[in-house]
Motif scaffolding. Sequence first.
Motif, PDB file in Angstrom:
ATOM      1  N   ASN A 151      37.214  39.546  42.197  1.00 60.57           N
ATOM      2  CA  ASN A 151      36.614  38.664  43.192  1.00 60.57           C
ATOM      3  C   ASN A 151      37.724  38.108  44.084  1.00 60.57           C
ATOM      4  OD1 ASN A 151      37.741  36.370  41.698  1.00 60.57           O
ATOM      5  ND2 ASN A 151      36.072  36.745  40.256  1.00 60.57           N
ATOM      6  N   ARG A 152      37.327  37.429  45.141  1.00 58.11           N
ATOM      7  CA  ARG A 152      38.308  36.958  46.121  1.00 58.11           C
ATOM      8  C   ARG A 152      39.340  35.988  45.528  1.00 58.11           C
ATOM      9  NH1 ARG A 152      38.855  37.302  51.432  1.00 58.11           N
ATOM     10  NH2 ARG A 152      36.865  38.395  51.598  1.00 58.11           N
ATOM     11  N   PRO A 153      38.962  34.975  44.722  1.00 57.65           N
ATOM     12  CA  PRO A 153      40.007  34.098  44.149  1.00 57.65           C
ATOM     13  C   PRO A 153      41.013  34.852  43.294  1.00 57.65           C
ATOM     14  CG  PRO A 153      37.843  33.079  43.951  1.00 57.65           C
ATOM     15  CD  PRO A 153      37.601  34.479  44.403  1.00 57.65           C
ATOM     16  N   LYS A 154      40.544  35.801  42.480  1.00 56.27           N
ATOM     17  CA  LYS A 154      41.460  36.561  41.636  1.00 56.27           C
ATOM     18  C   LYS A 154      42.392  37.445  42.462  1.00 56.27           C
ATOM     19  CE  LYS A 154      40.079  35.196  37.559  1.00 56.27           C
ATOM     20  NZ  LYS A 154      40.982  34.492  36.610  1.00 56.27           N
ATOM     21  N   VAL A 155      41.840  38.079  43.498  1.00 58.48           N
ATOM     22  CA  VAL A 155      42.663  38.932  44.356  1.00 58.48           C
ATOM     23  C   VAL A 155      43.689  38.103  45.119  1.00 58.48           C
ATOM     24  CG1 VAL A 155      42.614  40.513  46.328  1.00 58.48           C
ATOM     25  CG2 VAL A 155      40.874  40.688  44.543  1.00 58.48           C
ATOM     26  N   ASP A 156      43.269  36.937  45.634  1.00 66.95           N
ATOM     27  CA  ASP A 156      44.213  36.063  46.333  1.00 66.95           C
ATOM     28  C   ASP A 156      45.303  35.579  45.385  1.00 66.95           C
ATOM     29  OD1 ASP A 156      42.765  36.394  48.627  1.00 66.95           O
ATOM     30  OD2 ASP A 156      41.622  34.534  48.410  1.00 66.95           O
ATOM     31  N   GLN A 157      44.934  35.270  44.161  1.00 67.29           N
ATOM     32  CA  GLN A 157      45.924  34.838  43.182  1.00 67.29           C
ATOM     33  C   GLN A 157      46.946  35.940  42.897  1.00 67.29           C
ATOM     34  OE1 GLN A 157      44.189  33.663  39.466  1.00 67.29           O
ATOM     35  NE2 GLN A 157      46.152  33.110  38.529  1.00 67.29           N
TER      36      GLN A 157
END
Length: 262
Positions: A151-157
């Motif tokens: 998901n976006r938060p995991k990818v951004d992290q």
Amino acid sequence: MVRNYKRKSNRGNYGNNNLSLALKLLNEGKPLNTVSKEYGIPARTLRRHRDHKVQNPGRLQFGRHRQIFPEEVEKELKQHITEMERRMFGLTSKNLRRLAFDVAQKAGYDHPFNKETRMAGEDWLKSFLERNGLSLRQPQSTSMARIVGFNRPKVDQFFDLLRSIFANADYDSPKIWNMDEAALTTVQKPSKIMAEKGIRQVGKVTSAERGELVTFICAMNAAGGYLPPLYVFPRKRMVDVLMKGSPPGSVGYVTESGWSDG
């Protein structure tokens, strides 16, 4: 003496736009033959469209197949298909055929779809896929855990962490490595063979009937360099004959399950 006569055709290269303009002039009272010569459209064709003896007056149709949905509806169907595929819930051919029938029924489109099966035909499906650049593909099995974790938060992290690592140290391409593993079966799949008709069962020699999987690990860097592959066999003891025929420099290990555990 034999003479070859070529039949002159009154048919010109005209499209829907010219046909619509010609019908407009006819409705304004211009003579049929005059409009026919001006636009290069056969007078019989103009007469049939003018007298509403075709299903779609003012629109050309070649062949017995016709497009059921307008272009904007087909674009919405294509968008829905691509969005469902990206969400890992892609539509099957039967799903799409049922969806097409429901859309045609609720929107009131004139369609030849089967009302007993409540599905569009396979010929419509083939034409729809060709018109919209779609095809039937074999999907890869993807676990729910991987889907939820991507998901976006995991990818951004992940990229924030990667960016901080590159900021603290200078890594060039030979120092950037990627490793991946795959499973290899120990039993080859036999190809089709010739046999006598009427025989209920046909066999072919293989190493085993039910094979076990061997883990195969590879690593390669961004500069194009690579390490020899590593094999993990489902055994308790390593035997040198297992590495026979492997690429030079390959390494072999064993675990009870055959999976990489360290």
